[in-house]
Scaffold this motif. Sequence first.
Motif, PDB file in Angstrom:
ATOM      1  N   GLY A 217       0.816  -1.203   0.000  1.00  0.00           N
ATOM      2  CA  GLY A 217       0.000   0.000   0.000  1.00  0.00           C
ATOM      3  C   GLY A 217       0.850   1.253   0.000  1.00  0.00           C
ATOM      4  N   ILE A 218       0.489   2.249   0.833  1.00  0.00           N
ATOM      5  CA  ILE A 218       1.164   3.546   0.818  1.00  0.00           C
ATOM      6  C   ILE A 218       2.644   3.384   1.140  1.00  0.00           C
ATOM      7  N   LYS A 301      -2.899  10.714   2.553  1.00  0.00           N
ATOM      8  CA  LYS A 301      -4.238  10.483   2.012  1.00  0.00           C
ATOM      9  C   LYS A 301      -4.797  11.733   1.337  1.00  0.00           C
ATOM     10  N   MET A 340       2.024   3.813  -4.245  1.00  0.00           N
ATOM     11  CA  MET A 340       1.139   2.762  -3.756  1.00  0.00           C
ATOM     12  C   MET A 340       1.680   1.416  -4.224  1.00  0.00           C
ATOM     13  N   ASP A 342       1.768  -2.409  -4.967  1.00  0.00           N
ATOM     14  CA  ASP A 342       0.747  -3.385  -5.339  1.00  0.00           C
ATOM     15  C   ASP A 342       0.844  -4.633  -4.451  1.00  0.00           C
ATOM     16  N   PRO A 343      -0.249  -5.050  -3.819  1.00  0.00           N
ATOM     17  CA  PRO A 343      -0.192  -6.210  -2.913  1.00  0.00           C
ATOM     18  C   PRO A 343       0.313  -7.478  -3.585  1.00  0.00           C
TER      19      PRO A 343
END
Length: 445
Positions: A217-218, A301, A340, A342-343
């Motif tokens: 994620g972030i 955010k 971000m 990527d999982p």
Amino acid sequence: MQHLAKPFLVSAALCVATLLPAHAEMDIARLKAAIEASVEADYPKLDALYKDIHAHPEIAFQEEKTAARLAAEMRALGFDVTEKVGKTGLVAIYKNGDGPTIMVRTELDALPMEEKTGLAYASHDKTSWNGRETFVAHSCGHDIHMASWVGTAKTLVGLKDQWQGTLMFIAQPAEETVSGAKAMLADGLFTRFKKPDFAFALHDGAFAYGTINYRVGIGSSNSDSLFVRFRGRGGHGAAPQATIDPVMIAARFIVDVQSVISREKDPTEFGVVSIGAIHGGTAENIIPDEVLVAGTIRTFKPEVRAKMLTGIERTAKAVAAMSDAPAPDIKITEGAKAVMNDPGVVATAEKVLKAAFGDKLRPSPPGTPSEDFSEFINAGVPSMFFNIGVYEPERVAAARDGSGPQLPPNHSPLFAPMPKPTIETGIEAMTLAVLGTFDQHARSK
């Protein structure tokens, strides 16, 4: 830039077709050992490359000699190299059968600042920046990234019997001004060349070498530049009642704007406003007509960013109104978006890196600096951005427990990575992450 040894030759030690049988389970231990042996044998060349780049840095969109040096190295490895993409960037392509295209990015640029490390290979170069002469230094560690990037390319070419697909190695200009990625994309990075299926990038930092930090994620912050021009009415410093003092207004703003952070933003969410420059006045007894305040705004955010920008603008107008001054000129310029990770890409790389590095692979919170690698992600490329350490573990431990001095961070004039273990870790980690991704794709077919 000085030209040192001949460009790298592909090490025969890595060209071992039996190391990883097609679609067999990756033997990470054997693969890591082979990579380590090859990097150790070739390290003198990498060290020379690193120290040459370190001693002769170039700032954003001036990286012509640096780019030419990397282009020569990549051509010697068999890559098809295109220069001057996005002004001074380069794209190096190596095709090796059918499979995904995996992009690996490095940065080219240095910082407009003086190095004070005292290293034998320290930079003493100067250039023109924003109309003035300035020293230039690789105080952010991009020279480490470039040496690791070339070493990774060499290693993967040496292992070309173990993967199928295309390597897309890009050297991006102007990361420090968060404008180089946009320049490359605008110049057709993903139209003149095949858009990659996956992408990787790394950054060094002030923690122990041999360790790797990563996150899902972030991964970094949004950045915005802030410029506020407060206008008043100048006059004699001994008669302030006849003036409207923009210095006082600017000072009040610098303090009051922090209330946006402490009283308007959710305290559990990240947000920072830092004022880095104030320009105004000519003498101690003259109140000037105007003062310029410049700063940076960082958030994770979008909703936090929106609230902070609104609060900052309102505060600037309010402090001017309190002194019956004209409304200030406010300019907020959007910089980089948050990275971000990527999982899926992270999960694939995490499995391989955990097997290779054990507990030296560590999840970490998002980094608060910004990174325009996010531009490639936002263009639709699933990616992973991770960090490698640069300092001796003993120094890191001493700094942590207070028994030793604090370690110079990135952008410090004293920032001085330990080259060999840092570059080695960068090559090993990036090579394994790319190989793991190629392997995962082959298994999923």
